[in-house]
Design a protein around this motif. Structure first.
Motif, PDB file in Angstrom:
ATOM      1  N   CYS A   3       7.442 -65.103 -60.556  1.00 13.90           N
ATOM      2  CA  CYS A   3       6.983 -64.003 -59.697  1.00 13.90           C
ATOM      3  C   CYS A   3       6.954 -64.501 -58.253  1.00 13.90           C
ATOM      4  O   CYS A   3       6.442 -65.591 -57.980  1.00 13.90           O
ATOM      5  N   CYS A   7       3.567 -65.717 -56.436  1.00 12.58           N
ATOM      6  CA  CYS A   7       2.579 -66.546 -57.131  1.00 12.58           C
ATOM      7  C   CYS A   7       2.797 -68.046 -56.929  1.00 12.58           C
ATOM      8  O   CYS A   7       3.900 -68.561 -57.135  1.00 12.58           O
ATOM      9  N   ARG A  46      -2.651 -57.434 -65.236  1.00 12.26           N
ATOM     10  CA  ARG A  46      -2.429 -56.535 -64.092  1.00 12.26           C
ATOM     11  C   ARG A  46      -1.015 -55.975 -64.169  1.00 12.26           C
ATOM     12  O   ARG A  46      -0.078 -56.742 -64.441  1.00 12.26           O
ATOM     13  N   GLU A  76       0.506 -54.944 -61.640  1.00 11.98           N
ATOM     14  CA  GLU A  76       1.015 -55.440 -60.337  1.00 11.98           C
ATOM     15  C   GLU A  76       1.495 -54.328 -59.402  1.00 11.98           C
ATOM     16  O   GLU A  76       1.194 -54.354 -58.219  1.00 11.98           O
ATOM     17  N   THR A  77       2.246 -53.386 -59.877  1.00 15.70           N
ATOM     18  CA  THR A  77       2.597 -52.172 -59.125  1.00 15.70           C
ATOM     19  C   THR A  77       3.201 -51.210 -60.141  1.00 15.70           C
ATOM     20  O   THR A  77       3.914 -51.641 -61.052  1.00 15.70           O
ATOM     21  N   TYR A 131       8.230 -53.080 -58.095  1.00 19.39           N
ATOM     22  CA  TYR A 131       8.091 -54.103 -59.138  1.00 19.39           C
ATOM     23  C   TYR A 131       9.268 -55.070 -59.073  1.00 19.39           C
ATOM     24  O   TYR A 131       9.097 -56.295 -59.129  1.00 19.39           O
ATOM     25  N   HIS A 166       9.341 -59.287 -58.382  1.00 17.31           N
ATOM     26  CA  HIS A 166       9.594 -60.109 -59.571  1.00 17.31           C
ATOM     27  C   HIS A 166      11.067 -60.453 -59.735  1.00 17.31           C
ATOM     28  O   HIS A 166      11.929 -59.717 -59.267  1.00 17.31           O
ATOM     29  N   ARG A 207       6.042 -54.521 -68.974  1.00 17.68           N
ATOM     30  CA  ARG A 207       4.646 -54.809 -68.622  1.00 17.68           C
ATOM     31  C   ARG A 207       3.747 -53.649 -69.081  1.00 17.68           C
ATOM     32  O   ARG A 207       2.697 -53.859 -69.670  1.00 17.68           O
ATOM     33  N   PHE A 254      -3.726 -54.567 -59.656  1.00 16.98           N
ATOM     34  CA  PHE A 254      -2.657 -54.862 -58.707  1.00 16.98           C
ATOM     35  C   PHE A 254      -3.215 -55.578 -57.481  1.00 16.98           C
ATOM     36  O   PHE A 254      -4.438 -55.614 -57.285  1.00 16.98           O
ATOM     37  N   SER A 291       0.523 -56.198 -51.070  1.00 12.70           N
ATOM     38  CA  SER A 291       1.671 -57.035 -51.428  1.00 12.70           C
ATOM     39  C   SER A 291       2.897 -56.557 -50.637  1.00 12.70           C
ATOM     40  O   SER A 291       2.965 -55.381 -50.253  1.00 12.70           O
ATOM     41  N   ASP A 297      -0.074 -46.364 -58.424  1.00 14.26           N
ATOM     42  CA  ASP A 297      -1.017 -47.234 -59.133  1.00 14.26           C
ATOM     43  C   ASP A 297      -2.226 -46.437 -59.614  1.00 14.26           C
ATOM     44  O   ASP A 297      -2.687 -46.606 -60.746  1.00 14.26           O
ATOM     45  N   PHE A 315      -3.530 -59.300 -51.700  1.00 11.98           N
ATOM     46  CA  PHE A 315      -2.444 -60.278 -51.773  1.00 11.98           C
ATOM     47  C   PHE A 315      -2.711 -61.302 -50.680  1.00 11.98           C
ATOM     48  O   PHE A 315      -3.070 -60.939 -49.550  1.00 11.98           O
TER      49      PHE A 315
END
Ligand code: SAM
Ligand code: FES
Length: 347
Positions: A69, A72, A163, A165-166, A172, A176, A185, A203, A207, A218, A235
């Motif tokens: 990701c 991260c 999560r 995440e989006t 997304y 990623h 996911r 999320f 980000s 979301d 984020f």
């Protein structure tokens, strides 16, 4: 009465928000309106959970990860990450310390580490379940097959944090590598729910490439999934990731979103996250005042704390579990909230 006050009251009553109302709240520059938003959210949380804040003991048991990701700090391409894994005995020691400190929920979080096969995870979960039958066990170990989730559940896990995440497909993909997909996911979250877990989605706020449209998606996903928990935090860039030079999410935006989530999904377990405490010294207190009702102090051994570097400047990396536990209690008491030491189930 200001028209924005009416709008907030309406969102609270309907437990829903339109795209237009969302725009109004996110762009509003009137401090009185934003105070009212937080206050309404807090009133809703108080009505359900009173002035109680639930604590979860977070055990970051591995920073190995097969995923990449882009945001991260423990992504597999980060050669600078100093990798570690805790043994089963070390994890059980963390639980022992945590139990004595009053924790009745343990959250086992880690990267997607192939060393921790389903057999190993089940062995660890069973051992915790046998030793601490009165505790909730939460897993946060990423995307797995439904059969694996079923095995962990049978071994004694009750909750799962994943999560999303989006909820926006293109966003997304931007966050990623191509082998990961939003569809999978989301499927994991539905599978977990079907098995009987209390599930948490969530999320990051701010980000890269997030927009108000993606944020609204979301919120709509939260309405659709009806999760028991929602984890959101800003984020924060990590220096050894492709997003090193991106801008961090803000506390103000995170607080507004916490309040909105509380209003549209009133019973949710909503943490004031470590990331929120990282971008502002009083971030977690303000999170609670904006409608959050959970905090997650760290129970990981101090030797490994600063290796679980998801983002830069993470707080509490030098503190023993007991220090974090009591620091959190003092922080909550300072704003009139009480840390409770039960399992802290969804009401
Ligand atoms: N591997 C599991 C998973 O993917 O769900 C759990 C561990 S993962 C590191 C936990 C969460 O950390 C992610 O869901 C993500 O939202 C958050 N995170 C990762 N990098 C971050 C960053 N740079 N800033 C803020 N949060 C971050
Ligand atoms: Fe860890 Fe304050 S919560 S030192």
């Amino acid at each position: 009465m200001k028209k924005e006050f009416e709008l907030i009251t309406q969102i609270r009553e309907n437990q829903s928000i339109s795209r237009e109302q969302f725009e109004t709240l996110m762009t509003c520059e009137d401090a009185q309106v934003i105070d009212f938003l937080h206050q309404q959210a807090r009133e809703v949380a108080d009505g359900i959970y009173e002035n109680k804040v639930y604590i979860r003991g977070l055990i970051e048991f591995t920073n190995y990860c097969k995923n990449d990701c882009l945001y991260c700090g423990i992504r597999r391409s980060n050669a600078k990450a100093n990798r570690y894994r805790l043994t089963k005995e070390e994890i059980l020691d963390c639980c022992k310390v945590g139990y004595e400190l009053g924790f009745r929920t343990f959250v086992l979080q880690g990267g997607e580490d192939p060393y921790f096969t389903d057999d190993r995870i089940c062995e660890i979960v069973s051992a915790i379940r046998t030793t601490y039958p009165d505790c909730a066990i939460t897993l946060s170990i990423g995307e797995k097959e439904k059969e694996s989730y079923e095995r962990y559940y049978k071994a004694g896990a009750n909750r799962y944090l994943l999560r999303h995440e989006t909820a926006d497909e293109a966003h997304y993909q931007y966050l990623h590598p191509k082998e990961l997909s939003l569809a999978h996911r989301k499927q994991c979250l539905w599978d977990l729910k079907e098995i009987g877990y209390q599930v948490g989605c969530g999320f990051m706020v701010g980000s890269p490439h997030q927009t108000r449209d993606t944020l609204y998606e979301d919120l709509m996903f939260i309405k659709e999934l009806q999760p028991h928990m929602v984890g959101i935090g800003p984020f924060i860039p990590q220096q050894d990731t492709p997003f090193a030079k991106e801008t961090a999410g803000t506390m103000e935006e995170t607080l507004r979103l916490l309040s909105i989530i509380r209003l549209i999904h009133p019973h949710v377990l909503l943490p004031a996250t470590t990331a929120l405490g990282t971008i502002h010294p009083l971030g977690r207190e303000k999170g609670i005042q904006a409608g959050a009702n959970v905090v997650m102090p760290n129970l990981s051994p101090v030797e490994v704390r600063d290796k679980y570097k998801l983002y830069d400047n993470k707080i509490c990396t030098g503190d023993e579990a007991a220090e974090c536990r009591f620091c959190m209690q003092r922080r909550m008491e300072s704003i009139g909230y009480e840390v409770v030491t039960d399992r802290g189930d969804f009401k």
